[in-house]
Design an enzyme around this catalytic site. Structure first.
Site, PDB file in Angstrom:
ATOM      1  N   ALA A  70       0.828  -1.209   0.000  1.00  0.00           N
ATOM      2  CA  ALA A  70       0.000   0.000   0.000  1.00  0.00           C
ATOM      3  C   ALA A  70       0.861   1.258   0.000  1.00  0.00           C
ATOM      4  O   ALA A  70       1.966   1.280   0.540  1.00  0.00           O
ATOM      5  CB  ALA A  70      -0.919   0.000   1.217  1.00  0.00           C
ATOM      6  N   GLY A 115       0.712  -5.640   0.492  1.00  0.00           N
ATOM      7  CA  GLY A 115      -0.159  -5.791  -0.660  1.00  0.00           C
ATOM      8  C   GLY A 115       0.557  -6.281  -1.896  1.00  0.00           C
ATOM      9  O   GLY A 115      -0.062  -6.904  -2.766  1.00  0.00           O
ATOM     10  N   GLU A 118       0.556  -9.886  -1.518  1.00  0.00           N
ATOM     11  CA  GLU A 118      -0.822 -10.352  -1.697  1.00  0.00           C
ATOM     12  C   GLU A 118      -1.202 -10.416  -3.175  1.00  0.00           C
ATOM     13  O   GLU A 118      -1.953 -11.313  -3.586  1.00  0.00           O
ATOM     14  CB  GLU A 118      -1.782  -9.469  -0.910  1.00  0.00           C
ATOM     15  CG  GLU A 118      -1.674  -9.709   0.593  1.00  0.00           C
ATOM     16  CD  GLU A 118      -2.470  -8.723   1.415  1.00  0.00           C
ATOM     17  OE1 GLU A 118      -3.301  -9.170   2.220  1.00  0.00           O
ATOM     18  OE2 GLU A 118      -2.267  -7.502   1.252  1.00  0.00           O
ATOM     19  N   GLU A 138       2.066  -6.032   7.760  1.00  0.00           N
ATOM     20  CA  GLU A 138       1.033  -5.043   8.068  1.00  0.00           C
ATOM     21  C   GLU A 138       0.865  -4.758   9.552  1.00  0.00           C
ATOM     22  O   GLU A 138       0.583  -3.623   9.951  1.00  0.00           O
ATOM     23  CB  GLU A 138      -0.313  -5.487   7.470  1.00  0.00           C
ATOM     24  CG  GLU A 138      -0.433  -5.254   5.964  1.00  0.00           C
ATOM     25  CD  GLU A 138       0.062  -6.425   5.147  1.00  0.00           C
ATOM     26  OE1 GLU A 138      -0.255  -6.478   3.949  1.00  0.00           O
ATOM     27  OE2 GLU A 138       0.783  -7.289   5.712  1.00  0.00           O
TER      28      GLU A 138
END
Length: 264
Positions: A70, A115, A118, A138
């Protein structure tokens, strides 16, 4: 090779029946902002609707990163209300990759964190080179993996190992990542993209109808009891058994030639 841009930071490059989904925000190491997330969704929507694509390979143009997750600089400026509006936009990007109907390969070079990892986990196969460093850090910034990490990682490595990795927020280098099953194939430094595209090409030689049905059976059957899973497999088999691809594949085998898949 032709290229279609989606905003400033996402591109699709076509290599025959292989589509390369390119993360191209080098100044931010491909950190995923709200706008970049929208562009990923637009690109995956286009890929999902393209019957000519048999495999997708996700790559990066950055020399040291696949994607660092992110955009925390952007996040730092968002109000709670703006964060709430951002959430479905971000989630759609990860879901767009996860739900692509054709096989997907992540080609990981350098950092794939949060992310970014991910996005890789949302693919069917992860190819990484020796420079790769992966992880879901995170909790170290007060959130949790929200792009599928808490669900996708334990499906790869088991609940206890996923818990250790998520709770510790640690970064895992390439060799250990391969040993733990965080990545599937490890290649020499700088060769992740080429290896990913080569795998995509091998996949794309096969029946597009068969590939999509096999992926559907794998995804829908995961986690089901065996009897139910076999019913899922049977339903997928029925979608290919009477297809033009099945007829062509059998004919080509008997005639000792390469198949020319009709894709229906």
């Amino acid at each position: 090779m032709n290229e279609q841009r989606y905003g400033d930071w996402i591109a699709i490059r076509r290599h025959g029946h292989v589509a390369e989904l390119v993360l191209d925000r080098p100044k931010a190491m491909n950190a995923i902002s709200t706008e970049m997330a929208r562009c990923i969704t637009q690109a995956t929507d286009a890929l999902a609707a393209d019957a000519d694509v048999r495999a997708v390979v996700v790559t990066s143009t950055h020399e040291r990163a696949f994607c660092v997750g992110a955009d925390l600089k952007e996040r730092n400026t968002l109000t709670d209300a703006e964060m709430g509006r951002h959430r479905p936009v971000a989630r759609a990007a990860y879901t767009g990759v996860l739900e692509l109907p054709m096989p997907t390969v992540a080609a990981v070079h350098g950092f794939a964190l949060g992310g970014g990892f991910e996005l890789a986990l949302s693919c069917d196969v992860i190819v990484a080179d020796g420079s790769a460093v992966v992880g879901l850090p995170e909790v170290s910034v007060g959130v949790i993996p929200g792009g599928g990490g808490t669900q996708l990682l334990p499906r790869r490595v088991g609940a206890a190992r996923a818990a250790e990795l998520i709770f510790s927020a640690r970064r895992v280098p390439a060799e250990e990542a391969r040993e733990l099953g965080l990545v599937d194939e490890l290649v020499s430094d700088g060769e992740a993209r080429e290896a990913g595209l080569a795998l995509g090409e091998r996949i794309a030689r096969n029946s597009p109808v068969g590939l999509r049905a096999a992926k559907r059976a794998l995804r829908l059957g995961h986690g089901l009891d065996l009897r139910t899973g076999l019913e899922v497999e049977d339903a997928a088999w029925r979608t290919v058994a009477f297809s033009g691809d099945r007829a062509e594949g059998v004919a080509a085998f008997n005639e000792k030639r390469s198949p020319e898949w009709p894709g229906v």
